[in-house]
Design a protein around this motif. Structure first.
Motif, PDB file in Angstrom:
ATOM      1  N   TYR A   1       9.309  -1.167   0.936  1.00 24.79           N
ATOM      2  CA  TYR A   1       7.865  -1.243   0.697  1.00 24.79           C
ATOM      3  C   TYR A   1       7.505  -1.084  -0.779  1.00 24.79           C
ATOM      4  O   TYR A   1       6.362  -0.758  -1.111  1.00 24.79           O
ATOM      5  CB  TYR A   1       7.139  -0.162   1.517  1.00 24.79           C
TER       6      TYR A   1
ATOM      7  N   ASP B   1       6.994  -3.174  -3.284  1.00 30.30           N
ATOM      8  CA  ASP B   1       5.984  -4.067  -3.864  1.00 30.30           C
ATOM      9  C   ASP B   1       4.580  -3.781  -3.343  1.00 30.30           C
ATOM     10  O   ASP B   1       3.614  -3.850  -4.110  1.00 30.30           O
ATOM     11  CB  ASP B   1       6.336  -5.537  -3.564  1.00 30.30           C
ATOM     12  N   ASP B   2       4.431  -3.461  -2.072  1.00 26.68           N
ATOM     13  CA  ASP B   2       3.097  -3.343  -1.484  1.00 26.68           C
ATOM     14  C   ASP B   2       2.596  -1.894  -1.406  1.00 26.68           C
ATOM     15  O   ASP B   2       1.489  -1.595  -1.841  1.00 26.68           O
ATOM     16  CB  ASP B   2       3.081  -3.941  -0.071  1.00 26.68           C
ATOM     17  N   HIS B   3       3.374  -0.992  -0.802  1.00 27.59           N
ATOM     18  CA  HIS B   3       2.879   0.357  -0.497  1.00 27.59           C
ATOM     19  C   HIS B   3       3.911   1.428  -0.847  1.00 27.59           C
ATOM     20  O   HIS B   3       4.269   2.256  -0.023  1.00 27.59           O
ATOM     21  CB  HIS B   3       2.559   0.457   1.005  1.00 27.59           C
ATOM     22  N   ARG B   4       4.372   1.420  -2.075  1.00 25.47           N
ATOM     23  CA  ARG B   4       5.434   2.362  -2.437  1.00 25.47           C
ATOM     24  C   ARG B   4       4.979   3.824  -2.349  1.00 25.47           C
ATOM     25  O   ARG B   4       5.710   4.676  -1.888  1.00 25.47           O
ATOM     26  CB  ARG B   4       6.016   2.053  -3.806  1.00 25.47           C
TER      27      ARG B   4
END
Length: 131
Positions: free
Chosen positions: A73, A75-78
């Motif tokens: 995750y 790229d989106d929701h680290r």
């Protein structure tokens, strides 16, 4: 002179036998206590070694899983992935600590020795019920 013992000599002889019996009983109870302590020490050492090895391997496994989730995750929701992983670890840690506390209360050290000493104490009490 008479070969029979007088009352004082019989009392002294009886007291010596009683003291000898008490010493022998005490020695038996002490040997039992030492044996139980040695067995408990060996059990705890084995338990600590196995638990330590298990914890090391578990921490490596959890670390790899967390790394995989964060990379998945990234790229989106680290930040959300990292926060959720930390939350899950904290909840699991609290549950395991609660279970360990319950387990620690359940074990009673030297239970056989304490039971035998209680039986000895009960057997040595004078019975006043016939009065």
């Amino acid at each position: 002179m008479s070969t029979s013992q007088g009352p004082a000599e019989r009392v002294i002889s009886a007291v010596r036998r009683l003291i000898g019996s008490l010493v022998a009983t005490g020695e038996t109870r002490l040997r039992l206590a030492v044996l139980e302590l040695e067995l408990e020490r060996d059990r705890l050492l084995s338990l600590l070694l196995l638990a330590g090895a298990s914890l090391i391997l578990l921490s490596f496994g959890i670390g790899m899983l967390l790394l995989m989730v964060v990379v998945l995750y990234w790229d989106d929701h680290r930040l959300l992935a990292i926060a959720l992983c930390a939350l899950v670890l904290l909840i699991l840690s609290a549950l395991l600590a609660f279970k360990a506390k319950r387990l620690a209360r359940r074990r009673k050290l030297m239970e056989s020795t304490l039971n035998n000493l209680a039986q000895d104490r009960h057997a040595l009490r004078p019975s006043h019920e016939s009065s």
